[in-house]
Enzyme design. Structure first.
Site, PDB file in Angstrom:
ATOM      1  N   VAL A   1     -12.127  34.738   1.829  1.00 50.71           N
ATOM      2  CA  VAL A   1     -12.568  35.993   1.215  1.00 50.71           C
ATOM      3  C   VAL A   1     -12.156  37.180   2.087  1.00 50.71           C
ATOM      4  CG1 VAL A   1     -14.542  37.322   0.383  1.00 50.71           C
ATOM      5  CG2 VAL A   1     -14.505  34.827   0.120  1.00 50.71           C
ATOM      6  N   THR A   2     -11.243  37.988   1.573  1.00 52.25           N
ATOM      7  CA  THR A   2     -10.824  39.211   2.269  1.00 52.25           C
ATOM      8  C   THR A   2     -10.540  40.304   1.250  1.00 52.25           C
ATOM      9  OG1 THR A   2      -8.431  38.780   2.237  1.00 52.25           O
ATOM     10  CG2 THR A   2      -9.683  37.844   4.073  1.00 52.25           C
TER      11      THR A   2
ATOM     12  N   PHE B   1     -15.574  26.215   7.240  1.00 51.42           N
ATOM     13  CA  PHE B   1     -14.407  26.143   6.365  1.00 51.42           C
ATOM     14  C   PHE B   1     -14.015  27.549   5.897  1.00 51.42           C
ATOM     15  CE2 PHE B   1     -18.305  25.017   4.085  1.00 51.42           C
ATOM     16  CZ  PHE B   1     -18.375  25.995   3.121  1.00 51.42           C
TER      17      PHE B   1
ATOM     18  N   TYR C   1     -23.202  39.175   2.365  1.00 45.72           N
ATOM     19  CA  TYR C   1     -23.351  38.280   1.224  1.00 45.72           C
ATOM     20  C   TYR C   1     -24.749  38.195   0.630  1.00 45.72           C
ATOM     21  CZ  TYR C   1     -18.619  36.915   2.329  1.00 45.72           C
ATOM     22  OH  TYR C   1     -17.266  36.938   2.542  1.00 45.72           O
TER      23      TYR C   1
ATOM     24  N   THR D   1     -17.280  42.643  -5.081  1.00 47.80           N
ATOM     25  CA  THR D   1     -18.262  42.347  -6.129  1.00 47.80           C
ATOM     26  C   THR D   1     -17.610  41.629  -7.300  1.00 47.80           C
ATOM     27  OG1 THR D   1     -19.621  44.253  -5.509  1.00 47.80           O
ATOM     28  CG2 THR D   1     -19.910  43.382  -7.735  1.00 47.80           C
TER      29      THR D   1
END
Length: 413
Positions: free
Chosen positions: A83-84, A413, A125, A96
């Site tokens: 996630v970037t 991970f 998060y 979002t």
């Protein structure tokens, strides 16, 4: 659907180099050479999402299909990763949109009932319903003070140094035997063991190659394993000042576990011992003579999100009977919002919508935090995050959501 929603799509194999370059740029890392050209064997490109701005990738995400041990059961878990968002595209609703797409797809396709991730930064998060459900203790201590108690039973087995080829099948068997009882454990198939045992010299940061230990009983059965590295350093006066970094220690018996640690704590030229992925309730503290010599720095570990409240709560077991109505707040995933009757016991659970009056009111974050049994609902109540409506409901629910084994997830991970 927003413009960002419409532009999110899985990345193709040909697009992987651009995708991974964008991802590693945000993390300020250089990707391993082979990973930069082709995804690893655990990558699932069909579960990735990329946002393009012209010919440039400006946002990335992915999901690994994992399996998670929860209290009394094993459930499929969506392992959220990669996630970037590029600095040029932040504060525009991109993250979002990614989170919403992932969770909506999981819900509509009835895939994994829970999702998990490792958070690079703590505040990100929670607003999407995730909460830390495990803790890493990150033990460290000076080797001269870390000695086993003289009354510790070391059994009749022996510890031996082995090759990676000999270590792997034995470690797989031991981990499968012990991991099923520890909430937070992620199953490792061959692909994940390949990843776990990868030992790229460029990633060692001055340490040795990984070294492997097995504990064998007198009949030859393997009952424990350990993996570690040593960083060789010396003081200005020529004294050894090495650091032992323990990556993993698992065993099916206390004597095997103690014997492995006895060897680890006696390695030559080591003055500092580190165990960065340890359980906060590791029995090592109770095996040594000086418990104060083992220092721990608690850090949030695996974050969880209940994708579907009913499926997730019905999937785990409850050590004491529970029959309560939970009023759940979930503004990000409205299909979870409302009242749920949870009925559970040591053999199973049931959860369905109800119009009965609620006994407890809480957010989906609080449910996620308590899901593995490591966070007390009473603690969350004390923090103002759980509201007791029926007297005694927190005590009843807290006992039912608890678990005798502290949750722990050593697999990032």
């Amino acid at each position: 659907m927003t413009d960002v929603d419409a532009r999110l799509r899985p990345v193709t194999l040909d697009e992987w180099p651009a995708f991974t370059a964008a991802m590693h740029e945000v993390f300020a890392e250089e990707p391993p050479a082979d990973f930069a050209e082709r995804p690893s064997s655990v990558a699932e490109l069909d579960r990735s999402l990329a946002l393009w701005d012209g010919d440039r990738v400006v946002a990335t995400s992915g999901i690994y299909s994992r399996t998670l041990t929860v209290p009394g059961a094993v459930v499929p878990c969506a392992g959220v990763t990669w996630v970037t968002v590029a600095p040029t595209h932040r504060r525009g609703g991109v993250l979002t949109a990614i989170m919403r797409r992932q969770l909506t797809d999981l819900h509509e396709q009835q895939r994994e009932p829970v999702a998990g991730l490792w958070a690079a930064e703590y505040p990100i998060y929670g607003r999407f319903g995730y909460a830390p459900a495990t803790v890493e203790a990150r033990f460290t201590g000076r080797s001269e003070r870390l000695r086993l108690r003289p009354d510790v039973d070391l059994g009749t087995g022996r510890v031996e140094r082995v090759s990676a080829e000999e270590y792997r099948p034995a470690a797989v068997a031991v981990r499968e035997a012990v991991g099923r009882f520890v909430p937070g454990t992620m199953a490792r198939d061959d692909r994940w063991w390949d990843r776990q045992l990868r030992d790229d010299p460029a990633q060692r940061k001055g340490a040795t190659a990984r070294r492997y230990l097995l504990h064998r009983e007198a009949d030859g059965a393997v009952t424990g394993y350990a993996a570690y590295r040593v960083t060789d350093t010396w003081t200005d006066t020529g004294e050894p000042d090495g650091t032992l970094t323990v990556e993993e220690v698992r065993a099916t018996s206390t004597p095997a576990y103690a014997a492995l640690w006895q060897l680890l704590l006696s390695i030559d030229l080591v003055r500092t011992v580190k165990y960065p992925s340890s359980s906060p309730d590791d029995p090592l503290r109770w095996l040594i003579t000086d418990g104060r010599a083992l220092h721990s720095t608690p850090v949030d570990g695996l974050w969880l999100r209940l994708v579907d409240v009913d499926r997730a709560l019905a999937a785990r077991r409850y050590p004491t009977p529970i029959d309560l109505v939970l009023e759940v707040r979930d503004p990000f995933c409205p299909w979870n919002d409302g009242r749920w009757r949870l009925s559970g016991h040591p053999a199973g659970g049931y959860c369905a919508r109800t119009d009965r009056d609620p006994d407890l009111s809480l957010g989906v974050e609080e449910l996620a935090a308590a899901y593995l049994g490591g966070v007390s609902l009473a603690t969350l109540q004390a923090a103002g995050r759980v509201t007791e409506i029926s007297p005694g409901a927190v005590t009843l629910a807290g006992a039912a959501f608890g678990w005798p084994v502290t949750p722990w997830c050593p697999d990032s991970f």
